[in-house]
Scaffold this active site. Sequence first.
Site, PDB file in Angstrom:
ATOM      1  N   THR A  41      65.983  95.960  37.821  1.00  0.00           N
ATOM      2  CA  THR A  41      66.444  96.841  36.744  1.00  0.00           C
ATOM      3  C   THR A  41      65.348  97.838  36.368  1.00  0.00           C
ATOM      4  OG1 THR A  41      67.875  95.082  35.927  1.00  0.00           O
ATOM      5  CG2 THR A  41      67.451  96.894  34.429  1.00  0.00           C
ATOM      6  N   LYS A  92      59.582  89.612  16.497  1.00  0.00           N
ATOM      7  CA  LYS A  92      60.872  89.960  15.890  1.00  0.00           C
ATOM      8  C   LYS A  92      60.751  90.984  14.762  1.00  0.00           C
ATOM      9  CE  LYS A  92      62.038  85.262  16.289  1.00  0.00           C
ATOM     10  NZ  LYS A  92      62.512  84.128  15.545  1.00  0.00           N
ATOM     11  N   ARG A 122      64.610  96.437  27.404  1.00  0.00           N
ATOM     12  CA  ARG A 122      65.100  95.078  27.676  1.00  0.00           C
ATOM     13  C   ARG A 122      64.389  94.149  26.701  1.00  0.00           C
ATOM     14  NH1 ARG A 122      65.758  91.928  33.323  1.00  0.00           N
ATOM     15  NH2 ARG A 122      67.636  93.189  33.251  1.00  0.00           N
TER      16      ARG A 122
HETATM   17  C1  NCD Z   1      70.263  89.891  35.371  1.00  0.00           C
HETATM   18  C2  NCD Z   1      69.634  89.948  34.000  1.00  0.00           C
HETATM   19  O1  NCD Z   1      68.422  90.120  33.866  1.00  0.00           O
HETATM   20  O2  NCD Z   1      70.391  89.861  33.063  1.00  0.00           O
HETATM   21  N1  NCD Z   1      69.489  90.433  36.380  1.00  0.00           N
HETATM   22  C3  NCD Z   1      69.495  91.770  36.577  1.00  0.00           C
HETATM   23  O3  NCD Z   1      69.426  92.552  35.672  1.00  0.00           O
HETATM   24  N2  NCD Z   1      69.637  92.186  37.837  1.00  0.00           N
HETATM   25  C4  NCD Z   1      70.779  88.570  35.711  1.00  0.00           C
HETATM   26  C5  NCD Z   1      69.846  87.415  35.723  1.00  0.00           C
HETATM   27  O4  NCD Z   1      68.726  87.459  35.254  1.00  0.00           O
HETATM   28  O5  NCD Z   1      70.303  86.377  36.213  1.00  0.00           O
END
Ligand code: NCD
Length: 316
Positions: free
Chosen positions: A59, A86, A108
Site C-alpha cells: 500500500t 491517541k 494508515r
Molecule cells: C491489508 C491491510 O493492511 O489491511 N493489506 C493490504 O493493504 N494490502 C490486509 C492485511 O493486512 O491482511
Amino acid sequence: MRFDQRHLLGIEPLRADEITTLLDLADQYVTLSRRREKHSSLLSGLTQINMFFENSTRTQSSFELAGKRLGADVMNMSMQASSIKKGETLIDTALTLNAMHPDLLVVRHPQSGAVDLLAQKVHCAVINAGDGRHEHPTQALLDALTIRRAKGRLHRLNIAICGDIAHSRVARSNLLLLHKMENRIRLVGPATLMPAGIDAFGVEVYDNMEEGLRDVDVVMMLRLQKERMDGGFIPSEREYYHRWGLDAEKLAHAKPDAIVMHPGPMNRGVEIDGTIADDINRSVIQEQVEMGVAVRMAAMDLLARNLRARPTELSA
Ligand code: NCD
C-alpha cells in the site's frame, strides 16, 4: 463524470456512479503505467505526505509510486508505533502537518476512526490507507477494478469473501462496495471470525468452504489477522488450513473460470495453498498489485481536481 468527495475516507460515503468514475479513470492509468514513459504532470507543484502508523509494503509503495507518476512532491513520514498516544498526539500531528502545507495526506492508522479525526483537523485532502478494522477504500477499489477487468462487469456476480472477516477492514470496504454495485455476496469462515450482526448486511453466511464456494465467480481470500486477535479464535493454523484454507479441492466447487484474489500479505499454507496463489490461470493476485497503483493515481487525480476547484487560503 462526477466525483464530489473532498476526502477518500471510506467506501461508505461514495455513490455507485462515483465508484464507476474512479474505476474508468483508473483504467486509463493502467494504460499509462504500462508505457515506457509513465510520467504525467497532473499533480505537479502539489505535496503528498504519506503517514503510515502501521506497517505496510504494497500500500505504501504504491501510493508513493502513484504520486511520483503524477508528478507530485512525495514525502514518506515513518511513524513508529510507539509515537501513537491517541487523541491529543494525533491532533498535534495534524497541526504539525498543516504547517507544512501538504495538499494530499495518505494515512494508515491502527485505530478505527483515527483517519476521519485527522481529516477534520487538516486543510488538505485525506486518503484513508487503512484504519483499524474500519475501512481500506483503495483496496476495495483496486479489487473492484481487478474483478471488472477479469469478468467484464462489476454487477450480478457471485462473490465469496473467505476467512477472517471480523478483523478485516479489507472485507468491510469490499462488502460495502460490492453491495453498492449489486453483487451477491457470501461470507465464508468460522463463526468465531464473523462480525456480530452480519446478517443485517444482506449477505449469505457459510461456515463450510465447499458450500460457500459453490458456483461463485470470485473467491476472495483474507489473511488471518493474528495481530488483531486477543484470544483463541481458531483451534490451530493446521486445523484452520484444513477447513478454511483454499486448496484445489475446495476451489473445484467454484465456477471453472472463477478468479482467486488475496490482498496480501499472504500466509501460504494457512489461508491459501501456494500453488493456487501462483496459478496464473486462476490467481489475479499480481493484477491486484498492478491495479493498486492505477486506482491510487485515479483517487489522487480526482481529489486534486476538487482541491483546485476550491479557493486556496491565499486567494480567499
Ligand atoms: C491489508 C491491510 O493492511 O489491511 N493489506 C493490504 O493493504 N494490502 C490486509 C492485511 O493486512 O491482511
